[in-house]
Design an enzyme around this catalytic site. Structure first.
Site, PDB file in Angstrom:
ATOM      1  N   HIS A 270       0.840  -1.201   0.000  1.00 21.65           N
ATOM      2  CA  HIS A 270       0.000   0.000   0.000  1.00 21.65           C
ATOM      3  C   HIS A 270       0.880   1.259   0.000  1.00 21.65           C
ATOM      4  O   HIS A 270       0.736   2.133  -0.868  1.00 21.65           O
ATOM      5  CB  HIS A 270      -0.920  -0.024   1.225  1.00 21.65           C
ATOM      6  N   GLU A 271       1.778   1.328   0.976  1.00 24.32           N
ATOM      7  CA  GLU A 271       2.614   2.534   1.080  1.00 24.32           C
ATOM      8  C   GLU A 271       3.560   2.639  -0.111  1.00 24.32           C
ATOM      9  O   GLU A 271       3.845   3.736  -0.590  1.00 24.32           O
ATOM     10  CB  GLU A 271       3.376   2.565   2.408  1.00 24.32           C
ATOM     11  N   HIS A 274       1.744   4.382  -2.824  1.00 21.85           N
ATOM     12  CA  HIS A 274       1.810   5.841  -2.647  1.00 21.85           C
ATOM     13  C   HIS A 274       3.193   6.340  -3.073  1.00 21.85           C
ATOM     14  O   HIS A 274       3.327   7.367  -3.747  1.00 21.85           O
ATOM     15  CB  HIS A 274       1.607   6.207  -1.169  1.00 21.85           C
ATOM     16  N   GLU A 300      -4.776   7.569  -3.259  1.00 25.14           N
ATOM     17  CA  GLU A 300      -5.228   6.288  -2.714  1.00 25.14           C
ATOM     18  C   GLU A 300      -5.469   5.263  -3.829  1.00 25.14           C
ATOM     19  O   GLU A 300      -5.320   4.065  -3.613  1.00 25.14           O
ATOM     20  CB  GLU A 300      -6.495   6.526  -1.871  1.00 25.14           C
TER      21      GLU A 300
HETATM   22 ZN    ZN Z   1      -3.252   5.186   1.732  1.00 23.89          ZN
END
Ligand code: ZN
Length: 506
Positions: A270-271, A274, A300
């Protein structure tokens, strides 16, 4: 592209704007340091350092010289489809947002939200909504004042003015139009899955794994999907996040537990998603709107794509299963592909948003959106939040909330005065699914590639279609440009149904 001559108003504008964002990016590094490295004794002085930087960068973005340069740059008549035009439009937006709020309101809000966060943390621990209620009432009042200062868009509502900070141009009515069909079909899907007698195995999530072994494995995966460790780092923090100061210095964090290895892997993916977005922003535009992310929802969409569409896919686990078994050894040796892929995709309605799976997560968001829209709109009193919260959890997720600690007191957002933030999470999921559908159409064999560890085609596609543009297009324009369609709930629903039903034997 129009060429710019040194000394034009446009050049002056960019250099004034860059002075403010330079300070802002410095504050980002201090904030990363506070979450990862700083000893607890540093808290008090650090908060003064941060407040000073915030004050100085606010001064720079509201500087009348910047306002003058803006008007002059606008008068230079840059063509509407030029990069310069987009740059000026976005600087105008930032300048106006910052100047519209009176200093007293900004200060009152900052003070109230800092006190409220402490009160909230204690109230959550004791599950005592009554203790938090007067602070939340004041926050709602100041948020309404804030919305009035920022200006309610024509035909819109107060909530829109607040949400615009996080997702420029987003309207509550548009969010509701996308969320409602999503809610109904999602509720049905979740009921179907929970009623099924076939369930994926949980053995992968139960395995106990040495934390250093987890840490080196997730780093390897972040590297494999394309995160550039010459322009970024991966460290540990209580709550995973992606920070850093600009595209060549991106700081990711993740977290580990002895079990729930997929939580660490998912958080890292997830990170990293980003981070890949941040690393894909053009360095030539650093400190300028065209070197900055479009919105929280688009940000996101990038994190969810790597976490879910890639990291919870069948193809990914075909590639990752033998790698994980080789790297971790005994604790995972008795598992097979189905245990990994199934374990990464378990759907289980629960009380806590941040622990929710890919399917139920969006229902948590919808509940918060409906409540905050009603609160800001004056249709729901703060005192009635717990009752309404619990009623919605029963209706959407079939759960009886036992206490406010795991109910309406669980999230930090409202205590910070961040109303209008929650929908960006689900918008991210929606944009993500729609972008991914288009990527699949345009990149032959995309998912087959994942099963061989080939992620560069997807990253290259995201770089070209999304990352390189910075804030040149609004979120909705970008969505239409990339996918040819306005945002819709269909792609996410189709994706979830197609993946989850077979895993539950349906
Ligand atoms: Zn996030």
């Amino acid at each position: 592209m129009t060429t710019t001559v040194a000394g034009t108003a446009y050049d002056r504008l960019l250099s004034l704007y860059r002075e403010g964002t330079l300070l802002g990016s410095t504050a980002e590094i201090l904030s990363w340091d506070q979450e990862t490295m700083m000893p607890s004794g540093g808290v008090e002085y650090r908060s003064r350092q941060m407040a000073q930087l915030a004050r100085l960068s606010h001064e720079q973005i509201t500087d009348p010289r910047l306002g003058d340069a803006l008007s002059e740059a606008e008068a230079e008549g840059h063509p509407e489809d030029s990069a310069e035009h987009a740059q000026i439009r976005e600087i105008r937006r930032d300048h106006e947002k910052a100047t519209k709020l009176p200093a007293e309101l900004v200060e009152a809000f900052a003070k109230l939200s800092s006190v409220s966060q402490h009160v909230w943390a204690e109230a959550r621990q004791k599950s005592d909504f009554a203790a938090f209620k007067p602070h939340l009432e004041q926050l709602v009042k100041l948020s309404r004042d804030k919305a009035d200062c920022l200006g309610i868009p024509e035909g819109g509502e107060r909530w829109d003015a607040l949400a615009d900070t996080y997702e420029p141009g987003m309207r509550a009515s548009e969010v509701a139009a996308v969320f409602e069909p999503l809610r109904d079909r999602l509720s049905d899907l979740i009921k179907e899955l929970t009623a099924s007698s076939t369930k994926p195995s949980n053995a992968f999530n139960e395995a106990t794994i040495d934390i250093d072994a987890q840490a080196s494995f997730v780093k390897e995966i972040a590297n494999a999907v394309g995160f550039d460790f010459d322009r970024g780092r991966l460290d540990r923090s209580v709550h995973p996040f992606c920070g850093g100061s600009h595209c060549n210095d991106v700081r990711l964090t993740t977290r580990f537990q002895p079990t729930e290895f997929n939580d660490a892997l998912g958080s890292t993916m997830h990170e990293a998603g980003h981070g890949l977005y941040e690393q894909g922003l053009p360095f030539s535009m650093v400190g300028l709107p065209l070197g900055d992310a479009v919105s929280l929802g688009i940000h996101e969409s990038q994190s969810r794509m790597w976490e879910n569409q890639v990291g919870r896919s069948e193809a990914f686990w075909k590639w990752c299963t033998p790698l994980a078994q080789q790297a971790i050894g005994t604790p995972l040796a008795h598992l097979d592909f189905e245990d990994f892929y199934g374990g990464a995709n378990i759907v289980r309605p629960g009380f806590i948003r941040v622990e929710a799976d890919e399917a139920t997560y969006n229902l948590h968001i919808m509940i918060r959106f409906q409540l905050e829209r009603a609160i800001i709109g004056g249709d729901l009193a703060v005192a009635d939040i717990p009752g309404e919260w619990n009623r919605h959890y029963k209706e959407y997720l079939g759960l009886d909330v036992p206490e406010d600690r795991v109910g309406c007191l669980q999230d930090v957002h409202w205590s910070m005065g961040a109303m209008g933030y929650f929908p960006t999470y689900t918008l991210g999921n929606l944009y993500c699914a729609q972008f991914f559908d288009t990527a699949r159409e345009q990149i032959p064999g995309l998912e087959d590639g994942f099963s061989r560890g080939e992620f560069a085609p997807l990253l290259g596609w995201l770089r070209e279609n999304i990352h390189q543009h910075g804030r040149r297009y609004s979120a909705s324009e970008l969505c239409e440009r990339v996918t040819g369609k306005p945002l819709s709930a269909e792609p996410l629903l189709n994706y979830l149904e197609a993946k989850l039903r077979p895993l539950y034997g349906i």
